[in-house]
Every structure is written in structure tokens, then in C-alpha cells.
Scaffold this motif. Structure first.
Motif, PDB file in Angstrom:
ATOM      1  N   LEU A  86      -6.307  -3.923   6.677  1.00 36.89           N
ATOM      2  CA  LEU A  86      -5.670  -3.882   5.146  1.00 36.89           C
ATOM      3  C   LEU A  86      -7.201  -4.273   4.435  1.00 36.89           C
ATOM      4  N   VAL A  87      -8.034  -3.779   3.804  1.00 38.36           N
ATOM      5  CA  VAL A  87      -9.142  -4.338   3.282  1.00 38.36           C
ATOM      6  C   VAL A  87      -9.148  -4.037   1.595  1.00 38.36           C
ATOM      7  N   SER A  88      -9.453  -4.958   0.872  1.00 45.17           N
ATOM      8  CA  SER A  88      -9.531  -5.048  -0.697  1.00 45.17           C
ATOM      9  C   SER A  88     -10.819  -5.001  -1.216  1.00 45.17           C
ATOM     10  N   ALA A 119      -6.368   0.979   3.885  1.00 49.98           N
ATOM     11  CA  ALA A 119      -5.781   0.968   5.176  1.00 49.98           C
ATOM     12  C   ALA A 119      -6.575   1.597   6.175  1.00 49.98           C
ATOM     13  N   GLN A 120      -7.043   1.036   7.298  1.00 47.99           N
ATOM     14  CA  GLN A 120      -7.896   1.639   8.206  1.00 47.99           C
ATOM     15  C   GLN A 120      -7.327   1.438   9.578  1.00 47.99           C
ATOM     16  N   VAL A 121      -7.225   2.977  10.156  1.00 52.05           N
ATOM     17  CA  VAL A 121      -7.096   2.561  11.842  1.00 52.05           C
ATOM     18  C   VAL A 121      -8.491   2.681  12.498  1.00 52.05           C
ATOM     19  N   ARG A 122      -8.719   1.709  13.204  1.00 47.67           N
ATOM     20  CA  ARG A 122     -10.111   1.858  13.669  1.00 47.67           C
ATOM     21  C   ARG A 122      -9.877   1.485  15.467  1.00 47.67           C
ATOM     22  N   GLU A 123     -11.043   1.856  16.055  1.00 50.24           N
ATOM     23  CA  GLU A 123     -11.075   1.578  17.454  1.00 50.24           C
ATOM     24  C   GLU A 123     -11.756   0.241  17.534  1.00 50.24           C
ATOM     25  N   ASP A 130      -8.677   6.803  11.414  1.00 54.77           N
ATOM     26  CA  ASP A 130      -8.054   7.294   9.927  1.00 54.77           C
ATOM     27  C   ASP A 130      -8.302   6.321   8.906  1.00 54.77           C
ATOM     28  N   ASP A 131      -8.471   6.505   7.522  1.00 58.24           N
ATOM     29  CA  ASP A 131      -8.191   5.545   6.666  1.00 58.24           C
ATOM     30  C   ASP A 131      -7.824   6.385   5.403  1.00 58.24           C
ATOM     31  N   GLU A 132      -7.111   5.422   4.315  1.00 56.70           N
ATOM     32  CA  GLU A 132      -6.551   6.172   3.160  1.00 56.70           C
ATOM     33  C   GLU A 132      -6.669   4.844   2.021  1.00 56.70           C
ATOM     34  N   SER A 133      -6.944   5.299   0.782  1.00 51.28           N
ATOM     35  CA  SER A 133      -7.041   4.225  -0.287  1.00 51.28           C
ATOM     36  C   SER A 133      -6.221   4.462  -1.340  1.00 51.28           C
ATOM     37  N   SER A 134      -6.242   3.543  -1.940  1.00 49.46           N
ATOM     38  CA  SER A 134      -5.232   3.379  -3.207  1.00 49.46           C
ATOM     39  C   SER A 134      -5.989   2.322  -4.289  1.00 49.46           C
ATOM     40  N   THR A 135      -5.864   2.738  -5.509  1.00 48.76           N
ATOM     41  CA  THR A 135      -6.566   1.921  -6.617  1.00 48.76           C
ATOM     42  C   THR A 135      -5.190   1.645  -7.275  1.00 48.76           C
ATOM     43  N   LYS A 136      -5.138   0.187  -7.547  1.00 44.07           N
ATOM     44  CA  LYS A 136      -4.023  -0.265  -8.544  1.00 44.07           C
ATOM     45  C   LYS A 136      -4.665  -1.683  -9.019  1.00 44.07           C
ATOM     46  N   PRO A 137      -3.863  -1.939 -10.170  1.00 42.41           N
ATOM     47  CA  PRO A 137      -4.161  -3.365 -10.722  1.00 42.41           C
ATOM     48  C   PRO A 137      -4.118  -4.513  -9.920  1.00 42.41           C
TER      49      PRO A 137
END
Length: 182
Positions: A86-88, A119-123, A130-137
Motif C-alpha cells: 500500500l503506497v501513498s 494497492a499493488q500485488v507484486r512478485e 495487479d494494482d489499483e489506485s484511489s485519490t482522496k484527501p
């Protein structure tokens, strides 16, 4: 209309003090613990992990500035040579009030902005599966001590949120940070 906007901008710039124009760039590093809470379709769970964030920015005055950051909030081994990260990455404004002479001593501060949580799933070979991103305050508060005009230490609390395919994630981070200003 453009003449009025130009006039207002010129007056605003003319009223800025020389202190406001004499800012300081800064670099910051924070190491701490993140409590990651996940909610999905009535399920609720949480785990803690070590977090590390680096950032930098610019203090326009001793009290107001802008910042950017990047960091790892959570890491979990999923087995089968895969990990969840989980990266910000974010940008925002910062404010602080020193209680000592010459902008040193104890201080309180706050920050708020927009963060893109990924959120990334990596080897293990660093290949992203796989990865998915979300932008929030995001927002946070801190207390600390500036030893001089160049560096200080702080205790920080930050909250970041994300939403990934119906999964709500809240990350509360408590960290110790060091800031070097130049």
C-alpha cells in the motif's frame, strides 16, 4: 475585467512582507506504524505494519508551506512469492506554530492535501501483477521541537483513505519525523 484581476494581484503581491518572500525548502523523513483498517460488505478487519514516508516542500513563511510525499504504508507477504503493498503519493499544505524565539523550540502543526493511494500485488522480482489506485484527501497533525532554523523532530499522526473496487481502506499512521530545512 482582466484589468481588475491584474490590479488585485499586483496589490496582493505588494502587501507581502519580505519575510513571506524569504522561504525555506525542506526535506522530511518519517518512520512509524500504520494501522490499516479494511471494510468490505459488512466485513471489518485491521492490521498494523511499519510505515516509511519521505517528502519535501517549501515553507513560504515560518508558518505556511506546501509539501509532497511518497511512502509505503503497509506490506504483507501473500505467499507464492507475492506481496501486497500500500503506497501513498500526495501533495498538500502545511502549517505550524513555534513557541520559541526565532521560530525554534516546541511547535504544533497540521497538514492537509490529496493523496493517491495505490494497492499493488507484486512478485518478489518487483514485477507488478495487479494494482489499483484511489485519490482522496488526507490530513494530519504533529507536535515537535525545532532545534534551530535548519532542523527539527516531530511526532506525527496522519489519516489517509482509499477505495478499491468496493473495499474501503483507512490508514492511521503514527510516526517520528525529522525535517531538514535549507
Amino acid at each position: 475585467m482582466n484589468k481588475y484581476v491584474t490590479l488585485v494581484a499586483a496589490i496582493a503581491l505588494a502587501t507581502l512582507s519580505t519575510d513571506a518572500m524569504a522561504g525555506q525548502a525542506f526535506l522530511r523523513a518519517e518512520l512509524g506504524s500504520s494501522d490499516t483498517e479494511v471494510r468490505y460488505d459488512g466485513f471489518r478487519g485491521s492490521e498494523s505494519d511499519t510505515s516509511g514516508v519521505v517528502g519535501g516542500g517549501y515553507w513560504f513563511t515560518p508558518n505556511i508551506g506546501v509539501e509532497g510525499h511518497v511512502g509505503s504504508l503497509y506490506n504483507k507477504d501473500l505467499g507464492y512469492d507475492e506481496e501486497l503493498d500500500l503506497v501513498s503519493i500526495g501533495v498538500g499544505v502545511v502549517a505550524k506554530k513555534n513557541f520559541g524565539a526565532d521560530n525554534t523550540g516546541f511547535f504544533i502543526g497540521a497538514r492537509a492535501g490529496v493523496a493517491r493511494m495505490t494497492a499493488q500485488v507484486r512478485e518478489d522480482t518487483f514485477d507488478v501483477v495487479d494494482d489499483e489506485s484511489s485519490t482522496k484527501p488526507y490530513y494530519g497533525v504533529n507536535v515537535g521541537y525545532d532545534f534551530n532554523r535548519r532542523w527539527g523532530l516531530s511526532l506525527n499522526y496522519d489519516r489517509r483513505k482509499g477505495e478499491f473496487s468496493g473495499v474501503d481502506v483507512e490508514v492511521d499512521t503514527i510516526s517520528v519525523g525529522g525535517e531538514f530545512r535549507f
